[in-house]
Scaffold this motif. Structure first.
Motif, PDB file in Angstrom:
ATOM      1  N   SER A 207     -43.560  11.517   0.527  1.00  0.00           N
ATOM      2  CA  SER A 207     -42.592  12.331   0.392  1.00  0.00           C
ATOM      3  C   SER A 207     -41.449  12.304   1.454  1.00  0.00           C
ATOM      4  O   SER A 207     -41.793  12.356   2.495  1.00  0.00           O
ATOM      5  CB  SER A 207     -42.963  13.954   0.153  1.00  0.00           C
ATOM      6  OG  SER A 207     -41.969  14.705   0.236  1.00  0.00           O
ATOM      7  N   PRO A 208     -40.115  12.202   1.243  1.00  0.00           N
ATOM      8  CA  PRO A 208     -38.893  12.381   2.289  1.00  0.00           C
ATOM      9  C   PRO A 208     -39.188  13.573   2.907  1.00  0.00           C
ATOM     10  O   PRO A 208     -38.632  13.700   3.961  1.00  0.00           O
ATOM     11  CB  PRO A 208     -37.892  12.009   1.339  1.00  0.00           C
ATOM     12  CG  PRO A 208     -38.232  11.335   0.206  1.00  0.00           C
ATOM     13  CD  PRO A 208     -39.816  11.849  -0.137  1.00  0.00           C
ATOM     14  N   ALA A 209     -39.889  14.599   2.374  1.00  0.00           N
ATOM     15  CA  ALA A 209     -39.770  15.905   3.302  1.00  0.00           C
ATOM     16  C   ALA A 209     -40.576  15.622   4.571  1.00  0.00           C
ATOM     17  O   ALA A 209     -40.306  16.479   5.315  1.00  0.00           O
ATOM     18  CB  ALA A 209     -40.450  16.968   2.443  1.00  0.00           C
ATOM     19  N   SER A 210     -41.464  14.682   4.694  1.00  0.00           N
ATOM     20  CA  SER A 210     -42.298  14.435   5.848  1.00  0.00           C
ATOM     21  C   SER A 210     -41.503  13.506   6.698  1.00  0.00           C
ATOM     22  O   SER A 210     -41.992  13.119   7.894  1.00  0.00           O
ATOM     23  CB  SER A 210     -43.733  13.946   5.398  1.00  0.00           C
ATOM     24  OG  SER A 210     -43.500  12.440   4.753  1.00  0.00           O
ATOM     25  N   TRP A 211     -40.446  12.968   6.453  1.00  0.00           N
ATOM     26  CA  TRP A 211     -39.508  12.196   7.040  1.00  0.00           C
ATOM     27  C   TRP A 211     -38.920  12.604   8.557  1.00  0.00           C
ATOM     28  O   TRP A 211     -38.624  12.017   9.367  1.00  0.00           O
ATOM     29  CB  TRP A 211     -38.460  11.147   6.438  1.00  0.00           C
ATOM     30  CG  TRP A 211     -39.421  10.375   5.317  1.00  0.00           C
ATOM     31  CD1 TRP A 211     -40.643  10.102   5.399  1.00  0.00           C
ATOM     32  CD2 TRP A 211     -38.607   9.371   4.569  1.00  0.00           C
ATOM     33  NE1 TRP A 211     -40.795   9.250   4.109  1.00  0.00           N
ATOM     34  CE2 TRP A 211     -39.611   8.837   3.612  1.00  0.00           C
ATOM     35  CE3 TRP A 211     -37.390   9.345   4.115  1.00  0.00           C
ATOM     36  CZ2 TRP A 211     -39.303   8.150   2.590  1.00  0.00           C
ATOM     37  CZ3 TRP A 211     -37.246   8.510   2.966  1.00  0.00           C
ATOM     38  CH2 TRP A 211     -38.013   7.724   2.267  1.00  0.00           C
ATOM     39  N   GLY A 212     -38.703  13.909   8.205  1.00  0.00           N
ATOM     40  CA  GLY A 212     -38.107  14.699   9.341  1.00  0.00           C
ATOM     41  C   GLY A 212     -36.606  14.320   9.276  1.00  0.00           C
ATOM     42  O   GLY A 212     -36.028  14.052   8.429  1.00  0.00           O
ATOM     43  N   SER A 213     -35.886  14.991  10.595  1.00  0.00           N
ATOM     44  CA  SER A 213     -34.534  14.992  10.431  1.00  0.00           C
ATOM     45  C   SER A 213     -33.890  13.819  11.557  1.00  0.00           C
ATOM     46  O   SER A 213     -34.718  13.463  12.273  1.00  0.00           O
ATOM     47  CB  SER A 213     -33.913  16.245  11.073  1.00  0.00           C
ATOM     48  OG  SER A 213     -34.294  16.671  12.302  1.00  0.00           O
ATOM     49  N   THR A 214     -32.748  13.416  11.365  1.00  0.00           N
ATOM     50  CA  THR A 214     -32.247  12.574  12.297  1.00  0.00           C
ATOM     51  C   THR A 214     -30.738  12.885  12.531  1.00  0.00           C
ATOM     52  O   THR A 214     -30.092  13.725  11.748  1.00  0.00           O
ATOM     53  CB  THR A 214     -32.206  10.926  11.492  1.00  0.00           C
ATOM     54  OG1 THR A 214     -32.016  10.188  12.446  1.00  0.00           O
ATOM     55  CG2 THR A 214     -31.292  11.180  10.204  1.00  0.00           C
ATOM     56  N   ASN A 215     -30.653  12.505  14.007  1.00  0.00           N
ATOM     57  CA  ASN A 215     -29.113  12.926  14.537  1.00  0.00           C
ATOM     58  C   ASN A 215     -28.266  11.864  14.102  1.00  0.00           C
ATOM     59  O   ASN A 215     -28.561  10.657  14.202  1.00  0.00           O
ATOM     60  CB  ASN A 215     -29.121  13.025  15.824  1.00  0.00           C
ATOM     61  CG  ASN A 215     -30.176  14.436  16.486  1.00  0.00           C
ATOM     62  OD1 ASN A 215     -29.929  15.316  15.935  1.00  0.00           O
ATOM     63  ND2 ASN A 215     -30.691  14.116  17.504  1.00  0.00           N
ATOM     64  N   THR A 216     -26.946  12.331  13.439  1.00  0.00           N
ATOM     65  CA  THR A 216     -26.216  11.220  13.101  1.00  0.00           C
ATOM     66  C   THR A 216     -24.802  11.706  13.872  1.00  0.00           C
ATOM     67  O   THR A 216     -24.618  12.771  14.293  1.00  0.00           O
ATOM     68  CB  THR A 216     -25.970  11.329  11.532  1.00  0.00           C
ATOM     69  OG1 THR A 216     -24.925  12.282  11.428  1.00  0.00           O
ATOM     70  CG2 THR A 216     -27.158  11.457  10.628  1.00  0.00           C
ATOM     71  N   PRO A 217     -23.656  10.538  13.757  1.00  0.00           N
ATOM     72  CA  PRO A 217     -22.439  11.090  14.495  1.00  0.00           C
ATOM     73  C   PRO A 217     -21.818  12.280  13.727  1.00  0.00           C
ATOM     74  O   PRO A 217     -21.030  12.931  14.243  1.00  0.00           O
ATOM     75  CB  PRO A 217     -21.701   9.894  14.002  1.00  0.00           C
ATOM     76  CG  PRO A 217     -22.512   8.725  14.070  1.00  0.00           C
ATOM     77  CD  PRO A 217     -23.929   9.301  13.217  1.00  0.00           C
ATOM     78  N   VAL A 218     -22.178  12.646  12.781  1.00  0.00           N
ATOM     79  CA  VAL A 218     -21.475  13.822  11.962  1.00  0.00           C
ATOM     80  C   VAL A 218     -22.696  15.190  12.034  1.00  0.00           C
ATOM     81  O   VAL A 218     -22.140  16.196  11.554  1.00  0.00           O
ATOM     82  CB  VAL A 218     -21.343  13.574  10.657  1.00  0.00           C
ATOM     83  CG1 VAL A 218     -20.106  12.573  10.503  1.00  0.00           C
ATOM     84  CG2 VAL A 218     -22.371  13.094   9.638  1.00  0.00           C
ATOM     85  N   GLY A 219     -23.855  15.051  12.622  1.00  0.00           N
ATOM     86  CA  GLY A 219     -24.517  16.215  12.874  1.00  0.00           C
ATOM     87  C   GLY A 219     -26.035  15.835  12.278  1.00  0.00           C
ATOM     88  O   GLY A 219     -26.271  14.826  12.033  1.00  0.00           O
TER      89      GLY A 219
END
Length: 244
Positions: A60-72
């Protein structure tokens, strides 16, 4: 893109190129005993071998967590129709979206599209893309090698495909697509170690989409004719992940 339902095989014995599986056991087929450290070979039916590739579908992509991008900060969250159907239906009825997704109409149209994935075996997962906590895009993460798309290009095991739409028109044309495509491709490669390539097939007429893929590290390998469109086959290789 619609998926084709094929039952997934359960993960179990290790398979070999010869089509056999090795397992420990205390009895042979004749009923005589073996020493515990011996092994016996079980030849798998030929029809079972293709199913073994499906045993590892998509976490599940729900377990992939968040990532910082140039836009937030960005993360994927699997769709929940009871919560998200109205929002997604509105996006699908945006003329710019409808031209390529062809899902304009009442909520039942969008619901049926989601249901085909949610009621399937897990090879395609519809997700919302949240930027700084706000839903602003729709994604489909899918096993490209198990999708009808695989009939149109030389697929490799565990190729993972992505579909994307930017939901709010005010977010288009600002370079968000490039930043988010790179982020999601990185999430796929970081969380699916057996995947060596991320695949996409945007409509060749959708120049902004094709440009966003190119700018985010994908290469256009060829053009392919799919039942519903002529598409640019875009591939991002794990081996080139840090070079493009």
């Amino acid at each position: 893109m619609p998926t084709t339902d094929v039952p997934a095989a359960s993960a179990g014995s290790t398979t070999h190129a010869t089509g056999t599986a090795r397992t420990t056991g205390t009895h042979q087929a004749t009923g005589t005993s073996r020493a515990p450290d011996d092994t016996m070979e079980l030849r798998l039916p030929a029809g079972l071998l293709p199913l073994l590739a499906e045993a590892d579908l998509l976490d599940s992509p729900a377990s992939w967590g968040s990532t910082n991008t140039p836009v937030g900060e960005f993360r994927l969250e699997p769709v929940r129709p009871a919560r998200d159907l109205e929002l997604l239906t509105g996006w699908m009825n945006d003329p710019e979206v409808a031209d390529y997704w062809e899902l304009a109409g009442p909520a039942e149209v969008t619901a049926a599209h989601l249901r085909a994935q949610l009621d399937g075996d897990g090879r395609s997962i519809p997700c919302l893309g949240l930027l700084e906590g706000t839903p602003m895009s729709y994604w489909e993460i899918y096993r490209a090698d198990l999708d009808p798309l695989s009939h149109h290009y030389p697929a490799r095991p565990h190729d993972t495909g992505i579909h994307l739409l930017i939901g709010d028109g005010t977010n288009r044309g600002r370079g968000l697509g490039t930043a988010l495509l790179r982020a999601v491709a990185d999430l796929v490669l970081a969380n699916r170690p057996r995947c060596t390539r991320v695949i996409a097939e945007p409509d060749i007429r959708n120049t902004p989409s094709v440009s966003a893929f190119l700018s985010s590290g994908f290469r256009c390998y060829t053009e392919i004719d799919l039942p519903e469109k002529r598409a640019a086959l875009m591939i991002r290789e794990r081996a080139l992940r840090n070079l493009l």
